[in-house]
Design a protein around this motif. Sequence first.
Motif, mmCIF file in Angstrom:
data_model
loop_
_atom_site.group_PDB
_atom_site.id
_atom_site.type_symbol
_atom_site.label_atom_id
_atom_site.label_comp_id
_atom_site.label_asym_id
_atom_site.label_seq_id
_atom_site.Cartn_x
_atom_site.Cartn_y
_atom_site.Cartn_z
ATOM 1 N N GLN A 298 0.830 -1.310 -0.005
ATOM 2 C CA GLN A 298 0.078 -0.015 0.042
ATOM 3 C C GLN A 298 0.753 1.262 0.024
ATOM 4 N N LYS A 299 1.859 1.132 0.653
ATOM 5 C CA LYS A 299 3.061 2.457 0.770
ATOM 6 C C LYS A 299 3.326 2.693 -0.464
ATOM 7 N N ILE A 300 3.863 1.629 -1.330
ATOM 8 C CA ILE A 300 4.461 1.645 -2.480
ATOM 9 C C ILE A 300 3.573 2.161 -3.662
ATOM 10 N N VAL A 301 2.567 1.879 -3.573
ATOM 11 C CA VAL A 301 1.459 2.132 -4.696
ATOM 12 C C VAL A 301 1.073 3.672 -4.286
ATOM 13 N N LEU A 302 0.928 4.128 -3.253
ATOM 14 C CA LEU A 302 0.613 5.464 -2.791
ATOM 15 C C LEU A 302 1.635 6.534 -3.179
ATOM 16 N N ILE A 303 3.124 6.116 -2.907
ATOM 17 C CA ILE A 303 4.184 6.804 -3.026
ATOM 18 C C ILE A 303 4.296 7.230 -4.756
ATOM 19 N N CYS A 304 3.972 6.010 -5.525
ATOM 20 C CA CYS A 304 4.029 5.972 -6.959
ATOM 21 C C CYS A 304 3.077 7.023 -7.519
ATOM 22 N N SER A 305 1.837 7.045 -6.862
ATOM 23 C CA SER A 305 0.648 7.873 -7.164
ATOM 24 C C SER A 305 1.249 9.366 -7.091
ATOM 25 N N VAL A 306 1.914 9.547 -6.034
ATOM 26 C CA VAL A 306 2.362 10.937 -5.953
ATOM 27 C C VAL A 306 3.621 11.456 -6.977
ATOM 28 N N TYR A 307 4.460 10.660 -7.050
ATOM 29 C CA TYR A 307 5.749 10.962 -7.574
ATOM 30 C C TYR A 307 5.841 10.649 -9.001
ATOM 31 N N ILE A 308 4.804 9.844 -9.528
ATOM 32 C CA ILE A 308 4.849 9.403 -11.213
ATOM 33 C C ILE A 308 3.655 10.084 -11.473
ATOM 34 N N SER A 309 3.704 11.222 -12.436
ATOM 35 C CA SER A 309 2.597 11.722 -12.683
ATOM 36 C C SER A 309 1.393 10.906 -13.550
ATOM 37 N N TYR A 310 1.724 10.275 -14.324
ATOM 38 C CA TYR A 310 0.692 9.545 -14.969
ATOM 39 C C TYR A 310 -0.129 8.476 -14.160
ATOM 40 N N ILE A 311 0.134 8.198 -12.843
ATOM 41 C CA ILE A 311 -0.403 7.311 -12.113
ATOM 42 C C ILE A 311 -1.440 7.969 -11.486
#
Length: 311
Positions: A298-311
């Motif tokens: 869950q932490k990885i998914v959330l962090i990706c949604s913040v720092y990777i603009s297309y997620i």
Amino acid sequence: MSKITMIVPVYNGEKVINRCIDSILEQSFKSYSIIIVNDGSTDNTKRKLAKYSTNKRIKIINTKNQGVSAARNLALHYVSSEYVGFIDADDYIESNYLQDLFNGITTNKNIDLSVINFNKKNLEGSLLYQSNYTSGIMDAKRFIEYVLRFDGPGGYLWNKLFRRKIICDNFLHFDTELSIAEDLLFCIEYLKECTTVNIVDRCGYNYIVSQEGITGSGKKKEKKEKFLHNYRLALKKIRNILDKDYLGARLECEARIVQVDGTLLRSEHNKKNKVELRVEIRKYLNSFKKSDIISFKQKIVLICSVYISYI
């Protein structure tokens, strides 16, 4: 005068209100009264309540529809007992529910709140889940942190017994701006004025889950988004009243805010709103990372949604 007053708000509860009230009337503990607030029901709720009109234990208030918070606030004005409890009209209680809560809060004079476990059931009455809280007497500050944990007892009103004096002395009331988590906010505000809490190893409340969910498409999707936005507002209000004396509770609250923001971010299309959500997530990201009850995935998914603009 009764020792306990039970407050029951109801809106369009014609199918369930009699089961709820009858379960209170069947309690082994007898020093109680009931205040029912019919919050502008448009079905036959008022007629269903008529059967209790001559019962001296019961006060029925019929009012225009203003929401559950306003209904509870109205009922609180009429409470004169030492203790106050709340029951949702959809649910019902076991015969020892009040006795267990009363025993819990009167164990010693420093206990300001008692808590019991609950059953989650479907409409057919099948058991879906039974809570199993860590029982015993707990410092109120520590209990606030426990309430805010995802695996904690939550801010439910219906599995707790409150002292009226604490509510009155601190002018506590339910926030009518909120339609979600108004109970959680009330509990946190109440607990800040408490000394200790007693979690009783008993199970006496039956919480009934409707088959209607908030996921899916169309109106259900809109309902889910409304729920999340309201929940986010409630969490932010709670965060604002938790000062440096409540660092553990603040961490859990901030972790919840980040999780809600991440869910909203994935369905948000407005660029300005996306930026606002990302800014808030970054603000509380360290708390989210530190929370030990949020999975690594869950932490990885959330962090990706913040720092990777297309997620």
